[in-house]
Design a protein around this motif. Sequence first.
Motif, short mmCIF file in Angstrom:
data_model
loop_
_atom_site.label_atom_id
_atom_site.label_comp_id
_atom_site.label_asym_id
_atom_site.label_seq_id
_atom_site.Cartn_x
_atom_site.Cartn_y
_atom_site.Cartn_z
N THR A 187 0.81 -1.23 0.00
CA THR A 187 0.00 0.00 0.00
C THR A 187 0.83 1.27 0.00
N ALA A 188 2.15 1.16 0.10
CA ALA A 188 3.01 2.35 0.17
C ALA A 188 3.25 2.92 -1.23
N ASP A 189 3.18 4.24 -1.31
CA ASP A 189 3.46 4.90 -2.59
C ASP A 189 4.18 6.21 -2.30
N PRO A 190 5.46 6.33 -2.56
CA PRO A 190 6.32 5.35 -3.20
C PRO A 190 6.70 4.23 -2.23
N PRO A 191 7.20 3.12 -2.73
CA PRO A 191 7.57 2.01 -1.85
C PRO A 191 8.80 2.35 -1.01
N PHE A 192 8.88 1.72 0.15
CA PHE A 192 10.04 1.89 1.03
C PHE A 192 11.16 0.98 0.55
N ASP A 193 12.39 1.49 0.61
CA ASP A 193 13.52 0.67 0.20
C ASP A 193 14.53 0.44 1.31
N LYS A 194 14.27 0.99 2.49
CA LYS A 194 15.19 0.80 3.61
C LYS A 194 14.39 0.74 4.89
N LEU A 195 14.79 -0.16 5.80
CA LEU A 195 14.12 -0.33 7.09
C LEU A 195 15.14 -0.09 8.20
N THR A 196 14.78 0.76 9.15
CA THR A 196 15.63 0.99 10.32
C THR A 196 14.80 0.71 11.58
N ILE A 197 15.52 0.44 12.66
CA ILE A 197 14.91 0.17 13.96
C ILE A 197 15.49 1.15 14.96
N GLY A 198 14.66 1.70 15.82
CA GLY A 198 15.11 2.58 16.89
C GLY A 198 14.60 2.07 18.23
N ALA A 199 15.34 2.35 19.29
CA ALA A 199 14.93 1.93 20.63
C ALA A 199 14.97 3.13 21.57
N ALA A 200 13.81 3.53 22.05
CA ALA A 200 13.73 4.55 23.07
C ALA A 200 13.97 3.84 24.40
N ILE A 201 15.19 3.93 24.90
CA ILE A 201 15.60 3.20 26.10
C ILE A 201 15.37 4.10 27.31
N LEU A 202 14.46 3.67 28.18
CA LEU A 202 14.04 4.49 29.32
C LEU A 202 14.43 3.85 30.64
N ARG A 203 14.79 4.72 31.60
CA ARG A 203 15.03 4.29 32.98
C ARG A 203 13.78 4.57 33.81
N ASP A 204 13.72 3.96 34.98
CA ASP A 204 12.58 4.17 35.87
C ASP A 204 12.45 5.61 36.35
N ASP A 205 13.56 6.36 36.35
CA ASP A 205 13.51 7.75 36.84
C ASP A 205 13.09 8.74 35.75
N GLY A 206 12.60 8.23 34.60
CA GLY A 206 12.09 9.10 33.56
C GLY A 206 13.13 9.65 32.61
N ARG A 207 14.32 9.09 32.60
CA ARG A 207 15.37 9.53 31.67
C ARG A 207 15.42 8.60 30.47
N ILE A 208 15.85 9.15 29.34
CA ILE A 208 15.96 8.41 28.09
C ILE A 208 17.39 8.50 27.57
N LEU A 209 17.88 7.41 27.01
CA LEU A 209 19.23 7.39 26.47
C LEU A 209 19.25 8.05 25.09
N LEU A 210 20.07 9.08 24.95
CA LEU A 210 20.26 9.76 23.67
C LEU A 210 21.73 9.71 23.30
N LEU A 211 22.00 9.46 22.05
CA LEU A 211 23.37 9.37 21.55
C LEU A 211 23.61 10.51 20.56
N ARG A 212 24.79 11.11 20.65
CA ARG A 212 25.15 12.21 19.75
C ARG A 212 25.93 11.67 18.56
N ARG A 213 25.44 11.96 17.38
CA ARG A 213 26.11 11.52 16.16
C ARG A 213 27.46 12.22 16.03
N ARG A 214 28.41 11.54 15.43
CA ARG A 214 29.75 12.10 15.26
C ARG A 214 29.70 13.36 14.40
#
Length: 151
Positions: free
Chosen positions: A26-53
């Motif tokens: 059903t996609a138009d245009p079709p997708f040609d790449k798939l990526t996965i992301g993980a929102a990694i959370l701690r119990d204290d409400g913080r999230i892990l963020l990484l800075r790209r080079r």
Amino acid sequence: MKSQIKPSMSHLNCSRDQFLAHINKTADPPFDKLTIGAAILRDDGRILLLRRRPDEKHYPNVYEIPGGKVDETDPTIGQSHSSRGPRGVNSQPGTRNVIQLSYVVKVEDTQFQLNPDEHSEGVWATMGMLGELEITDDMKGLIMEALASTQ
């Protein structure tokens, strides 16, 4: 144009090619790449963020959630330890049409190890820190959705 697709948990057992074949019906245009992301959370409400080079071709010095592309050799697109499953899918049109599955994962351990080939820094960020960090609007929205899901 950006689209939201809600995959089911059954998609986690698909290979990259199986998932793209299903979505591209059903996609138009079709997708040609798939990526996965993980929102990694701690119990204290913080999230892990990484800075790209700083020498990255796309989004240098910008913070993001951990993730990466799904290769043809990866057996499935999901992980059984994902605590919340897919939160949504974003497409990012451009030279390639990319679809990203984003997961919310809760962790107890606060230690992480950077891959220096990809990221220059990592931080456990709070909602209040988001205005101080260089983050794309799309990523900020995803981060805020992940943080709100734990409240």
